[in-house]
Design a protein around this motif. Structure first.
Motif, short mmCIF file in Angstrom:
data_model
loop_
_atom_site.label_atom_id
_atom_site.label_comp_id
_atom_site.label_asym_id
_atom_site.label_seq_id
_atom_site.Cartn_x
_atom_site.Cartn_y
_atom_site.Cartn_z
N ASN A 30 0.84 -1.20 0.00
CA ASN A 30 0.00 0.00 0.00
C ASN A 30 0.88 1.25 0.00
OD1 ASN A 30 -1.80 2.12 0.64
ND2 ASN A 30 -3.15 0.70 1.74
N ASP A 62 0.21 4.09 0.83
CA ASP A 62 -0.01 4.92 2.02
C ASP A 62 0.96 4.57 3.15
OD1 ASP A 62 -2.05 6.21 0.75
OD2 ASP A 62 -3.64 4.99 1.64
N ARG A 90 1.06 8.85 -5.54
CA ARG A 90 0.00 9.29 -4.63
C ARG A 90 -0.79 10.45 -5.24
NH1 ARG A 90 3.33 9.30 0.44
NH2 ARG A 90 2.84 7.41 1.59
N ASN A 150 -3.08 9.08 -7.76
CA ASN A 150 -4.16 8.32 -7.13
C ASN A 150 -5.18 9.22 -6.46
OD1 ASN A 150 -3.04 5.90 -7.92
ND2 ASN A 150 -2.13 5.41 -5.95
N THR A 151 -4.69 10.30 -5.85
CA THR A 151 -5.60 11.25 -5.19
C THR A 151 -6.52 11.91 -6.21
OG1 THR A 151 -4.02 11.68 -3.41
CG2 THR A 151 -5.73 13.34 -3.78
N ALA A 158 -9.02 9.33 -7.27
CA ALA A 158 -9.97 9.01 -6.20
C ALA A 158 -11.10 10.02 -6.13
CB ALA A 158 -9.24 8.94 -4.86
N GLY A 212 -13.22 7.11 -6.83
CA GLY A 212 -13.11 6.39 -5.57
C GLY A 212 -11.69 5.90 -5.33
N LYS A 213 -11.48 5.33 -4.15
CA LYS A 213 -10.15 4.90 -3.73
C LYS A 213 -9.63 3.75 -4.59
CE LYS A 213 -7.56 3.88 0.51
NZ LYS A 213 -6.84 2.70 0.07
N HIS A 214 -8.34 3.79 -4.88
CA HIS A 214 -7.70 2.75 -5.69
C HIS A 214 -7.56 1.49 -4.83
CE1 HIS A 214 -4.74 1.59 -9.01
NE2 HIS A 214 -4.83 0.55 -8.21
N ASP A 215 -8.48 0.56 -5.01
CA ASP A 215 -8.51 -0.67 -4.21
C ASP A 215 -8.28 -1.88 -5.10
OD1 ASP A 215 -8.88 0.38 -1.69
OD2 ASP A 215 -11.06 0.41 -1.84
N ASN A 251 -16.34 -0.57 -6.55
CA ASN A 251 -15.06 0.13 -6.64
C ASN A 251 -13.91 -0.87 -6.79
OD1 ASN A 251 -13.79 2.88 -6.35
ND2 ASN A 251 -12.64 1.76 -4.79
#
Length: 421
Positions: free
Chosen positions: A75, A77, A90, A93-94, A97, A101-104, A248
């Motif tokens: 991750n 993060d 990051r 990705n931000t 997002a 939505g969050k990169h999952d 997502n």
């Protein structure tokens, strides 16, 4: 500081930016990585970067242990915020997002979410991959037919790079008219990991991600209304039948399968063609005994891995190979170097298509080992063998050195001009 009265005192060595020295941004690394990695691996198999919170791992044993260590994270993060490479990712990705939505994806999740999501996606994807031999062969035959009658062509851009996007696009459920756009978007997205990219290149990377995610979001909506025979429909059906995966997670795993699977497999094919054209004995052996293509592709993966490094992030202080690291450090495993470690591989700089065993790390190791490896192997074996069989006199157009792409973490050719007769 050295004693100012002692003119013979040595100044301390300046800090080294290892992740630049050993990346594709360094022309010397692109030209001959092993001239740099062999002494590094022998003398400093694990070494801290002098400029950023990271350590370079060049030895096979420590590298494999790190890739398999579940206490380490995938991750972003968990990476130190002052790491400029991760900061670039990051930022992208931000931005995404905020829209999607969050990169999952399983590429960046840790357990227990990683195991949950990967299990669902892998089951559906591998079932599709297991039945893909006919699809792969038809796509490759069509690409070779398109080259018929040509005296010269670019084996990368006219052939290798065109195959995986069609295979994956078909499996995922994308219509053929989208293949070229998806190819362009995935290639632009590679710029995400380049800390030297310009503002224009960053926009291309963002636009590429946006294009892919928008496409799959629309495709999910269409398949939810009218399922078809494709992976998007499979994942939505699994979700409807109670599989614990949300929209997502489906979206970002479709993105991950496309981006990771297209570019790496194209480079596997291109690198393989190059290696067999520059190793005549191996090429002749494969043409004489086509069954050798299986072990040949494993040796191609070891000798010139499409992905040059894989990273993990420390969630707590620890040690790798006896070398301490700190929370937030990136542990960067050089797959190029590990695959040529003489302590693990016999005669590692010899290209041997009969090598067995061949314990390369080109697909990674541990919980995050590449889920697309079986399909990549099918594509690589079929594409390389069929091209050599159709053009048995294929050769490089000239003696120029290989033109490796300038993309951090990627070992792939920008072009490979060949002559058919």
């Amino acid at each position: 500081m050295p004693d100012s009265q002692d003119p013979g005192a040595k100044l301390p060595a300046p800090p080294r930016f290892l992740l630049f020295e050993y990346s594709e941004l360094n022309p010397a690394m692109r030209a001959d990585p092993h001239a740099l990695f062999d002494p590094q691996r022998r003398e400093r198999p694990v070494e801290h970067d002098g400029m950023i919170p990271a350590m370079l791992i060049s030895a096979y044993g420590v590298g494999r242990e790190s890739l398999m260590d579940r206490s380490l994270s995938r991750n972003f993060d968990d990476a130190a915020p002052e790491n400029p490479v991760i900061a670039n990712v990051r930022r992208l990705n931000t931005a995404m997002a905020a829209e999607f939505g969050k990169h999952d994806s399983m590429l960046t999740l840790d357990d227990p979410d990683h195991g949950r999501v990967r299990g669902i996606v892998a089951e559906a994807f591998l079932k599709r991959a297991a039945g893909a031999q006919g699809l792969v062969a038809r796509i490759i035959d069509a690409q070779i037919d398109a080259l018929a009658g040509r005296e010269t062509f670019d084996a990368v851009n006219d052939y290798a790079a065109r195959i995986p996007i069609q295979v994956l696009g078909t499996i995922l459920g994308s219509p053929p008219e989208m293949f070229e756009s998806l190819k362009v978007w995935t290639e632009a997205g590679q710029l995400a990991f380049d800390p030297t990219k310009s503002a224009e290149q960053e926009k291309l990377a963002l636009d590429g991600r946006r294009g892919i995610l928008s496409h799959f979001k629309e495709l999910m909506e269409a398949r939810r209304a009218a399922p078809q025979d494709d992976l998007v429909s499979d994942l939505l059906a699994a979700q409807a039948n109670g599989a614990p995966i949300d929209d997502n997670e489906i979206l970002f795993n479709l993105f991950a399968l496309l981006v990771a699977g297209h570019l790496t497999t194209a480079d596997l094919i291109g690198n393989g063609i190059y290696l067999l054209l520059t190793h005549d004995d191996a090429r002749r052996a494969v043409l004489k005994d086509p069954k050798l293509i299986t072990s040949a592709v494993e040796e191609i993966l070891r000798y010139e891995p499409p992905i040059s490094f894989s990273a993990r992030f420390a969630k707590a202080d620890g040690k790798a190979g006896g070398c301490p690291y700190h929370k937030g450090d990136a542990l960067v495993v050089s797959l190029i170097s590990a695959n040529r470690d003489e302590d693990r591989i016999d005669d590692p700089h010899r290209f041997d298509i009969t090598r067995r065993p061949n314990p390369h790390l080109s697909f990674g190791a541990g919980a995050h080992i590449c889920v697309g490896a079986p399909l990549a192997r099918i594509e690589g074996q079929t594409a390389i063998l069929k091209l050599l069989q159709r053009f048995p006199n294929l050769r490089k157009a000239d003696d120029s050195p290989p033109d490796w792409r300038v993309v951090p973490g990627v070992r792939g050719l920008a072009k490979l001009d060949v002559i058919t007769e």
